[in-house]
Design a protein around this motif. Sequence first.
Motif, short mmCIF file in Angstrom:
data_model
loop_
_atom_site.label_atom_id
_atom_site.label_comp_id
_atom_site.label_asym_id
_atom_site.label_seq_id
_atom_site.Cartn_x
_atom_site.Cartn_y
_atom_site.Cartn_z
N SER A 100 28.91 46.71 32.38
CA SER A 100 29.95 45.86 32.96
C SER A 100 31.34 46.25 32.49
O SER A 100 32.31 45.93 33.15
CB SER A 100 29.66 44.38 32.70
N ILE A 101 31.43 46.95 31.39
CA ILE A 101 32.76 47.37 30.96
C ILE A 101 33.14 48.73 31.54
O ILE A 101 34.25 48.92 32.04
CB ILE A 101 32.83 47.42 29.43
N TRP A 102 32.23 49.66 31.48
CA TRP A 102 32.60 51.02 31.87
C TRP A 102 32.16 51.45 33.25
O TRP A 102 32.75 52.32 33.86
CB TRP A 102 31.99 52.01 30.85
N ALA A 157 25.67 45.94 37.75
CA ALA A 157 24.81 45.22 36.81
C ALA A 157 23.65 44.53 37.51
O ALA A 157 22.53 44.53 37.04
CB ALA A 157 25.64 44.22 36.02
N ASP A 158 23.92 43.96 38.69
CA ASP A 158 22.85 43.27 39.40
C ASP A 158 21.79 44.24 39.87
O ASP A 158 20.60 43.95 39.90
CB ASP A 158 23.41 42.51 40.60
N VAL A 206 23.86 46.06 29.33
CA VAL A 206 24.64 45.31 30.31
C VAL A 206 26.12 45.35 29.94
O VAL A 206 26.99 45.51 30.81
CB VAL A 206 24.15 43.85 30.40
N VAL A 207 26.42 45.23 28.65
CA VAL A 207 27.82 45.26 28.24
C VAL A 207 28.44 46.61 28.60
O VAL A 207 29.53 46.68 29.17
CB VAL A 207 27.95 44.98 26.72
N PHE A 249 18.91 45.40 25.83
CA PHE A 249 19.30 45.13 27.20
C PHE A 249 20.73 44.61 27.26
O PHE A 249 21.52 45.02 28.11
CB PHE A 249 18.32 44.13 27.82
N ALA A 250 21.06 43.73 26.32
CA ALA A 250 22.42 43.19 26.28
C ALA A 250 23.43 44.30 26.06
O ALA A 250 24.48 44.35 26.72
CB ALA A 250 22.54 42.14 25.18
N VAL A 251 23.10 45.23 25.15
CA VAL A 251 24.00 46.36 24.93
C VAL A 251 24.19 47.13 26.23
O VAL A 251 25.32 47.47 26.62
CB VAL A 251 23.43 47.30 23.83
#
Lengths: 264, 498, 327
Positions: free
Chosen positions: C128-130, C138-139, C124-125, C120-122
């Motif tokens: 939020s970056i791309w 993200a929300d 979200v990253v 999940f963290a991957v």
Amino acid sequence: MVHIPPPLEIHDLTVSYDRKPVLYGVDVVVEAGSLVGVVGPNGAGKSTLIKTIMGIVQPNGGWVKIFGQPYRKAVTRVGYVPQRESVDWDFPVSVMDVVLMGRYGHAGLMRRVSKRDRRIASECLEKVNMQPFSDRQIGNLSGGQQQRVFLARALAQESDLYLMDEPFAGVDAATETAIVELLRDLKERGKTLIVVHHDLSSAREYFDKLMLLNMRLVAYGEMEETFTPDLLQKTYGGRLTILSDVAGQAAGRSEFEEEGNPKL
Amino acid sequence: MKVPRISPVFVLLVFFAFPALVHATRIGDVTDLDWSEQTFRFLSLRDAAVRNAVLGSVFMGVSCGLFGGYVVARRLALFGDTLSHAVLPGVALGFLWSRTKDPVAIFVGATVAGLLGTVVVAWIRKTTRVKEDSALGLVLSGFYAVGICILTVIQEMEFGNQSGIDKFLFGQAAALSSADVSLMGAVAIGTLMMVTLFNKELLVTSFDEGFARSVGIPVEFMRYVLLVGLTFAVVTSLQAVGVVLVSALLITPAATAYLLTDRMGTLLLLSALFGVAGGLLGSYGSFLGNNLPTGPFMVLACTSFFVVAFFCGPKHGLISKWLRRRNRVRQVSFENTMKAAYQVLEAGDFSKESVTVGALAARRRTSVAEARREADDLVKAGFASMLGSDDDGPRYSQDARLSLTPAGWERACQIVRNHRLWELYLTNEARYAADHVHEDAEKIEHVLGEKVVRHLERILKDPRRDPHGSVIPSLEDIERGAGLSTNPASATGYFRQN
Amino acid sequence: MREEFFPTFDYGSVFVDPWWSGFESTFQVVLMGFFVCLACGVIGNFVVARRLALVGDAISHSLLPGIAIAFVFTSSRSLPAMLIGAAVAGVLTTVLIELIHRKSRVKPDAAIGIVFTTLFAVGVVIISIWLDNVHLDADCVLYGEIGLVPLRESFILGGANLGPLPIATMGAVALLDILLVIVFYRVLLVTSFDAGLARSLGMPVNTTHYGLMIALALTIVAAFEAVGVVLVVAMLIFPAVTAGFFFERLPALLFGVAPLSLAYSLGGFHLAKWLDCSIAGAMVVTAGALFVVAWFFGPKGGLVYRSRALGFLFTASKQKISPQIVG
């Protein structure tokens, strides 16, 4: 003479959980029409033996043949009664649903359950005196009643070999008598029954043959040959502790030996 | 445009190379700051925001890491996840009540919501047939949904826009205020005190509640302490990691420690260390990336520790296990070759001191080349030596002669003795047929320790022959390292009682 | 800008206006909600029966990087790409969980926790970056945007407009789930109840398990955009558990999903209209409220029926059942 393969043949069976051996080098042939009690102390691998025969647990070595075939091929000829705790009794099914499950093997997976299947299921419930409860949710039954539902399901499977895991555990006296009668009846009809049993004192009257198990097969044979102080002492006594300790180390390592050094 | 340089985060997140690479480009593209300048800013702790983030991460790592140790040991991982989702409505209500991001109001709200969530789980379990996983799932998603509803309303309200309330979902360490950090510090210190004070009680309760009760530990009270403390830890960490990922800070550092140690004390210490390190790296990573959400970075940092421990841990790591296993395979192979040498010698009534590679090959049922290779391995390991030099004949001549060194001879005797003793034990004591015991002994011979062997000898009354009639080498032969005597009487225990 | 948390309740604006003035979009949102609940509820019955509720939660989180990477590559909401990405992520999740708990001493619950939070963290990253300025927020991952569904492009099949694409997809997935359950009902029933028996009947126990997981992943992907990764778990669990207070047989539970789905969807929509909050969140709040009602008043195991204090009111209808375990 035509050679009829025995209902159950086990050769050099070794099973371990998490590298701890549970069964070690078990060799046995069970003849047709036997009523066999499997006894041994707690943790002797009784349930594991049944589960391995059923193909639920994979052995580390050795093989099992049922009517001369690997389990997958002979699957419809085997009836299975698991330990009562092994299923979720809150599961949303009725008594009738559970017994009908025993007919699924015959009905084929896609076919509808036929009238005949229902009749057979109903007869099986009758045999264990559970017919009046057929619409109940299975959680609303007593322990003995639950066990009888399982037996009815096994009957509905119309198998030739029955494997039962502690059918007498936690049941009332009436159920116990009913189960014994049922076992006798099945045996009379030429079925083979292998029953895991925890109580040594009653084993003598319930079964014809005994399989004494304590990680290894200590003895297998007619009741009078196997129900001897010597053999029972060996099964339940601590004399073979080295055996289990050492077999433990060996089985823990057997896995790498197989992949690492086939010459061994 | 600047060429993006590889950030140090890349090294850390090597297992998650994809996002890390993306991350590097982003810095080059969007911010004009060099990563080294950013690093300097971060390390120098010049900005108050950075100071807060760093302190906050440390405190969070300590409290989550310590509680995580108990969470993992008691298999409460998924309960921790539920708890962390269940606090969301409390966060939202606390915010709604104070109308600003007031740490105390949010803390109180979240704690109440978290405890209520755990009560509801317990209540569902007690009064219905719903299974534990479903009960946790119900509370997790139900409470979370209430939180989401309130949050979306707040975002519509006038004070909601500048609130930063959305930071609670994925975490933003840089948004921590000093009040937040003091609260986190208080919880971290409280956690430390609790763990030191109740060390024994928590350990016993975690391991075996029944026993704990029997020795008079107030089990219910300890459970309550743990639960409340856990809630505090989760609630204060929310702003740094976010609701969704806070459970990772509980689980991953502790699971990493669990791979490295067998002691609860060490586990807690390591777990807190990994928690702190993961928190710091995460906030650093998010700082480099122009204040991206902190939570995911912290989680990835913690996971990278876990991955390293998973593969390279000295005791339970995959690589170490593989090495040990390979060693044992080699050992077994050595022992089998030495045993074969012994048997060849024995077949010649110990009249010779060496064996030919050809005889070895015949005994082992392998090719000469294979036997030669095994012999060479033995020589390398110091268990044997080759007689004569390789110049004497072709490299793979079957006439090359191998002689066991004293060490090799000792081991060979031990193996043969183990094998034969075991066969005897199986036939005499376990009533196995004599023709069924060989295969078993082939495996057992490599694992029998000296203690078990002595015990076997006692049971079997110092036997001299195995079920097949072969002589069992005695202890004296082995200890003497006697080897290679031409006299059979001294080489085996055959005549030892004369 | 609003002042009050609870706006004054106005029957007309909450219940009548949406249907009167904006029938089409209202209908589409409610229909989408219905499909989501239906598909999840049907699969969810088996998820709950097999005690996989939290595995479902883990899978729903873990699908995110798959979906996100598919987004990055196709830079659109291409459904096939998302399905492939999610399928890969789903398989990866299962494999990683197995790997960790088989090859180390980490227990299954912790293994699940590690894997899903990491994936999940991957995700979200990546987002939020791309994808921050693309149409994936993200929300939104966390609670979905079911209200925006009517704005999406239409799905045209053979000249007929079948409504917005997500609704057509979700409807198809719901239909597929129902068909799968009908066709494989027996296998699903027996493998869920007693895997040992299933094996002795020659049923493919493992294949069924993975098949169910794939169907679950498919359903979650289709529902993801509408309700987000956390709330989809609610849709899996609530219908089965709530219906369990009324019925005791699996077919009845499965049929119970349909009315519950309608209730969740309508209730959620109107609650959200009144409070002006997330529709998906409101749907789950409705589901939670209905669960609480069932918990108290459900005829099978509801609190009121169990409680001794109130028991006398129901003695006529209630039969004391023999004790669970004898001796």
